[in-house]
Write a protein that holds these residues in place. Structure first.
Motif, mmCIF file in Angstrom:
data_model
loop_
_atom_site.group_PDB
_atom_site.id
_atom_site.type_symbol
_atom_site.label_atom_id
_atom_site.label_comp_id
_atom_site.label_asym_id
_atom_site.label_seq_id
_atom_site.Cartn_x
_atom_site.Cartn_y
_atom_site.Cartn_z
ATOM 1 N N LYS A 1 101.346 21.038 66.357
ATOM 2 C CA LYS A 1 101.352 20.076 67.104
ATOM 3 C C LYS A 1 101.088 20.782 68.736
ATOM 4 N N SER A 2 101.484 22.654 68.796
ATOM 5 C CA SER A 2 100.957 22.631 70.057
ATOM 6 C C SER A 2 99.465 23.486 70.116
ATOM 7 N N ASN A 3 99.391 23.995 68.856
ATOM 8 C CA ASN A 3 97.818 23.629 68.665
ATOM 9 C C ASN A 3 96.626 22.332 69.581
ATOM 10 N N ALA B 1 98.229 20.188 70.952
ATOM 11 C CA ALA B 1 98.319 19.853 71.976
ATOM 12 C C ALA B 1 96.837 20.263 73.313
ATOM 13 N N ASP B 2 96.519 21.888 72.909
ATOM 14 C CA ASP B 2 96.011 22.944 73.546
ATOM 15 C C ASP B 2 94.404 22.614 73.574
ATOM 16 N N SER B 3 94.210 22.306 72.203
ATOM 17 C CA SER B 3 93.018 21.373 71.603
ATOM 18 C C SER B 3 92.554 20.728 72.848
ATOM 19 N N LYS B 4 93.307 19.501 72.947
ATOM 20 C CA LYS B 4 94.158 18.612 73.977
ATOM 21 C C LYS B 4 93.192 19.165 74.907
ATOM 22 N N LYS B 5 94.349 19.508 75.285
ATOM 23 C CA LYS B 5 94.078 19.948 76.690
ATOM 24 C C LYS B 5 92.863 21.091 77.439
ATOM 25 N N LEU B 6 92.103 21.188 76.165
ATOM 26 C CA LEU B 6 90.596 22.700 76.550
ATOM 27 C C LEU B 6 89.718 21.291 76.164
ATOM 28 N N LEU B 7 89.759 20.063 75.900
ATOM 29 C CA LEU B 7 89.380 19.487 75.671
ATOM 30 C C LEU B 7 88.938 18.517 76.741
ATOM 31 N N LEU C 1 85.302 27.723 74.906
ATOM 32 C CA LEU C 1 86.948 27.683 74.849
ATOM 33 C C LEU C 1 87.554 26.712 73.479
ATOM 34 N N ALA C 2 87.271 25.205 73.672
ATOM 35 C CA ALA C 2 87.619 24.282 73.181
ATOM 36 C C ALA C 2 87.321 24.010 71.290
ATOM 37 N N GLU C 3 86.395 24.343 71.404
ATOM 38 C CA GLU C 3 85.609 24.632 70.344
ATOM 39 C C GLU C 3 86.224 25.322 69.074
ATOM 40 N N ASP C 4 86.939 26.456 69.705
ATOM 41 C CA ASP C 4 87.379 27.947 69.565
ATOM 42 C C ASP C 4 89.070 27.536 68.785
ATOM 43 N N SER C 5 89.950 26.624 70.437
ATOM 44 C CA SER C 5 91.186 26.390 69.885
ATOM 45 C C SER C 5 90.870 24.998 68.434
ATOM 46 N N ILE C 6 89.597 24.226 67.733
ATOM 47 C CA ILE C 6 90.066 23.203 67.065
ATOM 48 C C ILE C 6 90.182 24.008 65.970
ATOM 49 N N LEU C 7 89.846 24.937 66.299
ATOM 50 C CA LEU C 7 90.085 26.063 64.386
ATOM 51 C C LEU C 7 90.711 26.512 64.333
ATOM 52 N N LYS C 8 91.648 26.119 65.218
ATOM 53 C CA LYS C 8 93.522 26.029 64.434
ATOM 54 C C LYS C 8 93.894 25.454 64.183
ATOM 55 N N VAL C 9 93.353 23.575 64.248
ATOM 56 C CA VAL C 9 93.696 22.742 63.580
ATOM 57 C C VAL C 9 93.710 22.595 62.654
ATOM 58 N N LYS C 10 95.033 22.176 61.422
ATOM 59 C CA LYS C 10 95.118 21.870 60.346
ATOM 60 C C LYS C 10 94.741 21.219 59.303
#
Length: 360
Positions: A69-71, A73-79, A93-102
């Motif tokens: 959920k945290s990942n 939320a971070d991805s959505k914020k950066l997007l 930065l948004a693309e890198d954060s999406i890599l952590k989403v499972k």
């Protein structure tokens, strides 16, 4: 009852055997009870371990869900940041954060959003380029249509501000081009009318000159006739006021008489000077006359008024830039350069830009 089954009737040997059997039976029962107790204890231990493992797994799963959920939320914020400010850095930065989403579906949705941002940036850059190309060549209708089409593709709500700005710039450049075209057409029509007027004036002046020249010739002829008549009647010739008498030889030579005609102004033609010069020579001895008449000077006209053109560019109604030019083409060229300078382009975002052309 069989007496052999009664322990009281047993022999000592039988009693010993019976006792041993009883002990064995009692021991077996006790062993069974102990074994059963041990088995129950073991099962309880296994159950406890199982429950502990389940609790640990649940804790780990809960922690994983919380991290997911945290990942997300971070991805959505950066997007969201990349949507509002789509720089290369923010998109990365948004693309890198999406890599952590499972979560597969969530990850796919985020990836699609990144693709949308990149496509929007591409369309925005194409629209900016198209408008800039038209501003550099505002008379080109093909470039105008290309800019219109590029702006119409900016359908995202995030592109609204840019779309409004580009639309305003395009309209301003189009109006300037139309005004320049109208000014050029008006100038051409004005030049044609002026040329026709000058032609009519020249024709009128030519007619007036011919009339004046004829009058001067006639005046010269009249003067010459008077001189000839005087000589023929035996009068003295006139030459600078001196008087000569006839000689006995009967010959009389008159000095030259020069009659300078007055300066005349032809009708419809200002500044024209006409001169008429007459020369008369009379020799009394043989009665011969020589006359030179009528030389008219050429025409000289005053210079006509030269039109100048004052080109100007205004900011919020105030004429900030002006230039005095010798022709409409020069004025349009100067105006075009000012309107497409970086300073005016920057001002057009927050101010009203205008331009015009005045005859001086």
């Amino acid at each position: 009852m069989n007496k052999n089954l009664n322990p009281l009737n047993w022999t000592k040997k039988q009693q010993i055997i019976g006792g041993a059997v009883a002990i064995v039976l009692i021991g077996g029962a006790t062993t069974g009870i102990v074994n059963h107790a041990n088995h129950q204890a073991k099962e309880r231990k296994i159950e406890a371990l199982k429950n502990k493992k389940i609790k640990l797994c649940n804790a780990r799963a809960k922690k994983a869900r919380k991290l997911e959920k945290s990942n997300e939320a971070d991805s959505k914020k950066l997007l969201d940041i990349a949507e509002k400010t789509p720089t290369d850095k923010n998109i990365k930065l948004a693309e890198d954060s999406i890599l952590k989403v499972k979560h597969a579906e969530v990850k796919k949705a985020f990836d699609n959003q990144v693709v949308g941002i990149k496509n929007r940036v591409k369309l925005e850059n194409e629209a900016k380029t198209a408008v800039s190309n038209y501003q550099k060549d505002a008379m080109n209708q093909d470039k105008y249509k290309t800019a219109q089409q590029a702006i119409s593709k900016l359908t995202s709500s995030y592109s609204k501000g840019l779309k409004d700005s580009l639309t305003k710039q395009l309209a301003t450049s189009k109006k300037q081009a139309d005004d320049a075209t109208k000014a050029q057409q008006a100038k051409s029509e004005s030049d044609s009318k002026a040329k026709a007027t000058n032609t009519n004036k020249e024709q009128s002046a030519s007619t007036g000159n011919a009339t004046n020249n004829n009058a001067n010739v006639n005046a010269g002829n009249d003067s010459q006739s008077t001189v000839n008549n005087d000589v023929a009647s035996g009068s003295n010739s006139y030459g600078g006021g001196s008087q000569n008498n006839y000689s006995q030889g009967g010959s009389n030579t008159s000095q030259n008489n020069t009659n300078s005609g007055s300066s005349n102004q032809g009708q419809g033609n200002s500044g024209q000077n006409n001169s008429n010069s007459n020369t008369n020579t009379n020799t009394g001895g043989n009665g011969s006359n020589s006359n030179n008449n009528g030389s008219n000077g050429g025409n000289s006209s005053q210079p006509s008024h030269v039109t100048k053109y004052l080109a100007w560019v205004s900011v919020d109604g105030v004429r900030t830039y002006t230039q005095l030019c010798n022709s409409v083409a020069e004025a349009n060229s100067w105006t075009y350069g000012i309107l497409h300078s970086q300073e005016i382009i920057n001002l057009s975002f927050d101010h009203t830009i205008g331009n015009g052309l005045d005859n001086v």
